[in-house]
Design an enzyme around this catalytic site. Structure first.
Site, mmCIF file in Angstrom:
data_model
loop_
_atom_site.group_PDB
_atom_site.id
_atom_site.type_symbol
_atom_site.label_atom_id
_atom_site.label_comp_id
_atom_site.label_asym_id
_atom_site.label_seq_id
_atom_site.Cartn_x
_atom_site.Cartn_y
_atom_site.Cartn_z
ATOM 1 N N CYS A 197 -43.615 -100.193 9.060
ATOM 2 C CA CYS A 197 -42.891 -100.976 8.057
ATOM 3 C C CYS A 197 -42.675 -102.420 8.525
ATOM 4 O O CYS A 197 -42.719 -102.717 9.722
ATOM 5 C CB CYS A 197 -41.522 -100.368 7.799
ATOM 6 S SG CYS A 197 -41.531 -98.790 6.955
ATOM 7 N N GLU A 242 -39.930 -104.207 8.659
ATOM 8 C CA GLU A 242 -38.762 -104.430 9.521
ATOM 9 C C GLU A 242 -39.079 -104.071 10.965
ATOM 10 O O GLU A 242 -38.695 -104.769 11.906
ATOM 11 C CB GLU A 242 -37.578 -103.584 9.041
ATOM 12 C CG GLU A 242 -37.135 -103.872 7.616
ATOM 13 C CD GLU A 242 -37.854 -103.028 6.573
ATOM 14 O OE1 GLU A 242 -39.058 -102.745 6.727
ATOM 15 O OE2 GLU A 242 -37.196 -102.655 5.596
ATOM 16 N N CYS A 266 -36.153 -98.462 5.139
ATOM 17 C CA CYS A 266 -36.233 -97.004 5.213
ATOM 18 C C CYS A 266 -35.373 -96.518 6.381
ATOM 19 O O CYS A 266 -34.905 -97.301 7.221
ATOM 20 C CB CYS A 266 -37.682 -96.545 5.373
ATOM 21 S SG CYS A 266 -38.312 -96.668 7.053
#
Ligand code: THU
Length: 132
Positions: free
Chosen positions: A53, A55, A88
């Site tokens: 992801c 992040e 997430c």
């Protein structure tokens, strides 16, 4: 740097996401306490579980550059969503490893609205300690 600029950085970098499977680009912008901004995008894989992801890409890049726990001031996350796009759960856990509970998290949406949270609000009761 103000939150609008940090969100704009996350929005811009989204264009570099590698998303041939989901077609869902995400951009992240991490603000370090020294003023540096480190970006991340999601990088997918045909073996979908190998996807990283945005992040986590940003956090891992910062660590690779030598930043440590306590160096992080804020993070912005941008996706083309109607609602605010939240990190997430795996990314929340990774943020909790390196960032303080009061670190600011800016979520945004396709309308460029900004929702401001602390990491603790995003991930209450975080698992951060192996001392039993
Ligand atoms: N994704 C992120 O990059 N960050 C999040 O916090 C939510 C999900 C990515 C992973 C995958 O490439 C795509 O969005 C769809 O799940």
């Amino acid at each position: 740097m103000n939150k609008e600029l940090l969100v704009e950085s996350a929005r811009q970098i989204k264009g570099n996401a590698y998303v041939p499977y989901s077609h869902f680009p995400v951009g992240a912008a991490l603000l370090l306490k020294d003023g540096e901004v480190i970006n991340g995008v999601n990088v997918e894989n045909v073996s979908l579980g190998a996807t990283n992801c945005a992040e986590r890409t940003a956090i891992f890049t910062a660590v690779a550059k030598g930043y440590k726990k306590g160096d992080f001031q804020a993070v912005a996350v941008s996706g083309d969503t109607e609602d605010f796009l939240p990190p997430c759960s795996i990314c929340r856990q990774v943020l909790a490893e390196f960032c303080s509970p009061d670190m600011l998290v800016y979520l945004t949406n396709r309308n460029k609205e900004i929702k401001e949270l602390t990491l603790k609000e995003l991930l209450p009761y975080a698992f951060t300690d192996l001392d039993m």
